[in-house]
Design an enzyme around this catalytic site. Structure first.
Site, mmCIF file in Angstrom:
data_model
loop_
_atom_site.group_PDB
_atom_site.id
_atom_site.type_symbol
_atom_site.label_atom_id
_atom_site.label_comp_id
_atom_site.label_asym_id
_atom_site.label_seq_id
_atom_site.Cartn_x
_atom_site.Cartn_y
_atom_site.Cartn_z
ATOM 1 C CE LYS A 1 -8.724 3.446 11.756
ATOM 2 N NZ LYS A 1 -8.824 2.126 12.423
ATOM 3 C CB ALA B 1 -5.311 -2.544 -13.672
ATOM 4 C CG ASP C 1 -6.949 4.112 14.949
ATOM 5 O OD1 ASP C 1 -6.086 4.250 14.074
ATOM 6 O OD2 ASP C 1 -7.927 3.340 14.829
ATOM 7 C CB THR D 1 2.226 -5.524 8.666
ATOM 8 O OG1 THR D 1 2.972 -5.875 9.830
ATOM 9 C CG2 THR D 1 1.161 -6.580 8.411
ATOM 10 C CB ILE E 1 -14.602 -2.292 5.206
ATOM 11 C CG1 ILE E 1 -14.409 -3.362 6.278
ATOM 12 C CG2 ILE E 1 -16.081 -2.104 4.905
ATOM 13 C CD1 ILE E 1 -14.974 -2.980 7.637
#
Length: 429
Positions: free
Chosen positions: A207, A34, A203, A14, A138
């Site tokens: 983080k 960039a 999970d 994905t 985010i």
């Protein structure tokens, strides 16, 4: 204009497919920001024949993922394979050994091997970028590493797993129980077929260990994160929380102080007037508290093709500009191995829920265990019998040391009056 930044992409799921789509859709804008084009030149995935809805014929296909690091025409490898070890770690090590930059969304690999990889990146003069590893789209990594760099961070905490937040929000809105909502989340694609990493807090713990390192200048220490998930939260717990003026959220929280580094993922009762109480669905949110900047709240989509691909490409733009520094905000040699803070010494309020036999003396037994452990009860609520014939008893404690609560629960362990294990949720203060 400078030569193109040449990218090799490992993993075409994905997020990998989203990176290709984003680079195609916003090509002109990305080139201007960039200062040079960003071009995918090689890709690798397990199944060459799978239809991913994008044209891959223009890229060189490499069957051996680890060989991407050896391609002469590659400046940056983007690792989107996943997993703390195995092919992802092999590729990361090989890429940095060749002195090439790497961008990854792999929070598990960073939680377990972040210090090693940061040392390798610094030694090679290469970038190790991982904005997409925490909270999807985010920009929390950049926010802590750059935006709040001048501040001493007191604590960092937040809602770090969209699957758990979706489930808890759904339970809250519809008055349903965990197992039923989990099944729906799996059917909708919000939860994996094996949801263990999400619903047991692993999970979020990956983080949190990354955020703690960035916030406090400590070595990533996933092994010291105490993680408890949401599988034992009942719809009745959420209803009780609402009646008390709270909402239930799975919160990862890290604090560093004289007692050491404290890291925990645990379901919390969040006051209704706190911003995290209003984070619903699969949204993520992170709060950092700085000594000069005050409270920072970053909120948005924590997963998905578009948001995560956006974070990956943002890292590529930084590399194209030559804007990168130590991966964890300060040189790896400066990251300290923090002492582990004793959770028993922490003070706070707690919500305790028991399922008990409907007979005389049960409440007295629970109250005696609390008294003997030194736990002061603020309120005690007893509800009618549940579907299995047990009575729900909910207690909110006054502020006190967590060690006392643990001792009270230990005194009740094995009691014939208590069915199963009590639920302990901290109240966010």
């Amino acid at each position: 204009m400078a030569d193109a930044l040449r990218v090799a992409l490992a993993g075409l799921g994905t997020v990998g497919g989203g990176v290709v789509k984003l680079l195609d859709a916003n090509r002109e804008l990305i080139t201007r920001r960039a200062g040079r084009p960003i071009e995918v030149v090689a890709v690798s995935a397990r199944d060459r024949t799978k239809d991913r809805g994008i044209d891959l014929s223009r890229f060189q296909w490499i069957d051996d993922t680890s060989a991407l690091a050896q391609q002469a025409d590659v400046d940056v490898v983007v690792e989107l394979i996943g997993g703390s070890d195995g092919p992802a770690l092999t590729l990361a090590r090989a890429t940095l050994a060749k002195g090439r930059h790497i961008v990854t969304a792999n929070k598990a690999m960073l939680a377990h091997h972040g210090l090693e990889l940061a040392q390798a990146a610094e030694a090679a003069g290469a970038a190790l970028k991982f904005e997409a590893a925490v909270a999807g789209g985010i920009p929390v990594i950049k926010g802590l590493r750059e935006g709040a760099a001048a501040n001493e961070i007191g604590r960092v905490y937040g809602i770090l797993n969209g699957t758990c937040n979706f489930i808890l929000s759904k339970m809250e809105a519809e008055g349903r129980d965990f197992a039923e909502v989990l099944a729906e989340a799996q059917a909708l694609g919000f939860a994996e077929a094996d949801p263990t990493f999400d619903i047991d807090g692993i999970d979020a713990a990956h983080k949190l260990s990354i955020l703690a390192s960035l916030a406090f200048g400590t070595q990533p220490a996933f092994e010291h994160v105490a993680a408890t998930g949401i599988r034992h939260v009942l719809g009745a717990d959420i209803a009780e929380a609402a009646a008390l003026g709270y909402r239930v959220r799975l919160v990862g929280l890290a604090e560093a102080g004289k007692a050491g580094l404290f890291q925990r993922v645990h379901p919390h009762l969040v006051p209704i007037d706190h911003p995290l109480a209003h984070v619903t669905g699969s949204t993520n949110a992170v709060v950092a508290e700085g000594n000069f900047v005050g409270r920072l709240l970053l909120q948005g989509a924590g997963a998905g093709e578009g948001p995560t691909a956006s974070a990956v490409v943002a890292d590529l733009i930084d590399i194209a500009r030559g804007e990168y520094g130590p991966p964890f905000a300060m040189p790896a040699a400066s990251l300290v191995a923090a002492e582990v803070a004793d959770a028993g010494e922490r003070r706070g309020r707690a919500y305790l829920r028991f399922l008990v036999e409907d007979r005389v003396g049960v409440l007295a037994e629970i109250a005696a265990a609390m008294r003997d452990a030194g736990v002061s009860i603020e309120s005690l609520i007893q509800r009618g019998a549940t579907a299995d014939g047990h009575v729900l008893v909910a207690i909110v404690t006054h502020e006190g040391p967590e060690r006392s609560v643990a001792q009270a629960l230990e005194r009740l362990r094995g009691s014939p009056s208590v069915a199963g294990s009590p639920l302990w949720m901290h109240i966010l203060g």
